[in-house]
Design a protein around this motif. Structure first.
Motif, PDB file in Angstrom:
ATOM      1  N   CYS A 158      88.540 103.414  53.599  1.00 14.37           N
ATOM      2  CA  CYS A 158      89.666 102.522  53.271  1.00 14.37           C
ATOM      3  C   CYS A 158      89.258 101.303  52.440  1.00 14.37           C
ATOM      4  O   CYS A 158      89.538 100.156  52.831  1.00 14.37           O
ATOM      5  CB  CYS A 158      90.381 102.062  54.533  1.00 14.37           C
ATOM      6  N   ASP A 161      92.025  98.787  51.820  1.00 15.44           N
ATOM      7  CA  ASP A 161      92.337  97.858  52.906  1.00 15.44           C
ATOM      8  C   ASP A 161      91.429  96.632  52.845  1.00 15.44           C
ATOM      9  O   ASP A 161      91.891  95.503  53.037  1.00 15.44           O
ATOM     10  CB  ASP A 161      92.182  98.555  54.257  1.00 15.44           C
ATOM     11  N   SER A 186      95.588 102.851  58.632  1.00 13.13           N
ATOM     12  CA  SER A 186      94.745 103.555  57.652  1.00 13.13           C
ATOM     13  C   SER A 186      93.320 103.696  58.190  1.00 13.13           C
ATOM     14  O   SER A 186      92.698 104.755  58.066  1.00 13.13           O
ATOM     15  CB  SER A 186      94.745 102.828  56.305  1.00 13.13           C
TER      16      SER A 186
END
Length: 410
Positions: A158, A161, A186
């Motif tokens: 991720c 993120d 996520s």
């Protein structure tokens, strides 16, 4: 696609398609979309919100911005929990090894504390030698050998993120439920889970102050989990007083050792068993038996050793990280203890140095509070309500003065 037009569309209350969201996250991750445009979009989302299908698409796009942990069909069921944090919230350190005792795999990706909520990684790193940064090969090796691993987010998982959270933190867009949901889910979905339990806190020591706010976030998290094919369950819990009897990194690890041996505070054990029951394959009574006979304690020691930590240090955490100044807060009257304000204690612990205001701030593992009394008990004048562990005498006295305001006896 024209990114300024997409920002304008969301600013004016429009709905972004899944294709548009995937395009934006892809461009942002690759560095083709500048930070100022993503900041503008985050602010538009903050004010205009997102529909459930938009939030699910955002979560999926962030999930697929990097790698995922991959498993074989014959591997054990993978489970995990996510907590929105709180003062003294140390449940992960007990829960992960307990679930691993139940023939489940727990690939737990955790975070560091920011603000008054303590981070699981900070607690673990108070254990000498414990490594929270493992590569994906090492993650699988520990899981194969132990059944649980507790790590920080890897570089490959991720990346969108990581980039987006760094912007949200400095642009006043952290408290957006769609953005919170996508960030949490996520990372959890990147673990390749079959089941997930969500522990959403509300109250003075929580991010969400009211039950209504907590329920709205919980509903968003569960909806996205179900949309992504992961069975997700929910626990809403108050955080008006600290969980357990300690707040501070090494102090909390010492408390977890007691709990893993079956002798921890009852409220901490109850939360752990509630969460474990939600994702496990055994009844609560059997999970409690595993805890009380020391199965989870032995599993925790195995995990600590597998991640480079000192097993010998676990029963000496309070002496390894001993603050120079320790003082007691005593009751000034007799009666019923009706308030031990989690938010106030969290702020005190933060100012002692056990938390961080900025991501780069150092952590003092030794400082914090322990022997925190629980509400609902009768106390007498002179009874110890908590102890403060401080780096300096001045910090000790300031904290004791502050904490007087966090206690109410009637």
């Amino acid at each position: 696609m024209h990114i300024p037009t997409l920002i304008e569309h969301k600013r004016d209350g429009g709905v972004l398609t899944s294709e548009e969201i995937h395009y934006v996250i892809g461009a942002f991750t690759r560095g083709e979309m500048p930070d100022y445009q993503m900041s503008a979009l985050a602010m538009a989302i903050f004010f205009r919100d997102m529909r459930p299908e938009e939030t699910a698409a955002l979560t999926e796009a962030m999930l697929h911005s990097g790698s995922m942990l991959l498993w074989n069909d014959h591997d054990p069921m993978r489970v995990d929990k996510h907590s929105t944090g709180g003062i003294g919230d140390k449940t992960s350190l007990v829960l992960a090894p307990l679930l691993a005792c139940d023939s489940l795999w727990v690939p737990m990706i955790s975070g560091r504390g920011l603000g008054i909520t303590g981070g699981t990684l900070d607690k673990l790193e108070s254990i000498p030698g414990f490594r929270t940064q493992l590569n994906e090969v090492e993650i699988h090796e520990v899981i194969d050998r132990v059944g649980c691993v507790m790590i920080g987010q890897t570089a490959g998982i991720c990346p969108a993120d990581k980039k987006l959270y760094a912007l949200r933190d400095v642009t006043a867009t952290v408290p957006s439920i769609p953005l919170i949901t996508a960030s949490i889910m996520s990372k959890k979905l990147a673990e390749g889970l079959n089941r997930l339990v969500l522990d959403v806190k509300y109250g003075s020591g929580a991010f969400m102050k009211t039950q209504e706010e907590a329920f709205r976030l919980a509903e968003s998290l569960v909806t996205v989990g179900q949309a992504m094919g992961v069975r997700s369950s929910l626990r809403l819990s108050e955080m008006n007083e600290p969980t357990g009897e300690s707040a501070g990194n090494a102090l909390e690890v010492a408390e977890c050792v007691r709990c893993l041996k079956g002798g921890g505070p009852q409220d901490l054990e109850n939360i752990v068993l509630d969460l474990a029951s939600a994702v496990s394959i055994s009844p609560r009574s059997e999970l409690a038996a595993m805890l009380h006979r020391g199965d989870a304690w032995r599993k925790f020691q195995q995990m600590v050793a597998a991640q480079g930590g000192s097993v010998e240090a676990l029963e000496k955490m309070a002496s390894i990280h001993r603050a120079p100044f320790i003082g007691e807060l005593k009751a000034t009257s007799s009666g019923m203890l009706i308030r031990v304000d989690a938010g106030g204690i969290g702020q005190a612990v933060l100012e002692l140095g056990a938390g961080r205001s900025k991501a780069a701030d150092p952590i003092d593992f030794a400082v914090g509070c322990d022997q925190i009394a629980k509400t609902g008990r009768q106390v007498q004048t002179g009874d110890v309500l908590l102890r403060v562990h401080a780096r300096t005498k001045g910090a000790l006295f300031r904290t004791l003065d502050h904490l007087q305001e966090c206690i109410e006896i009637v």
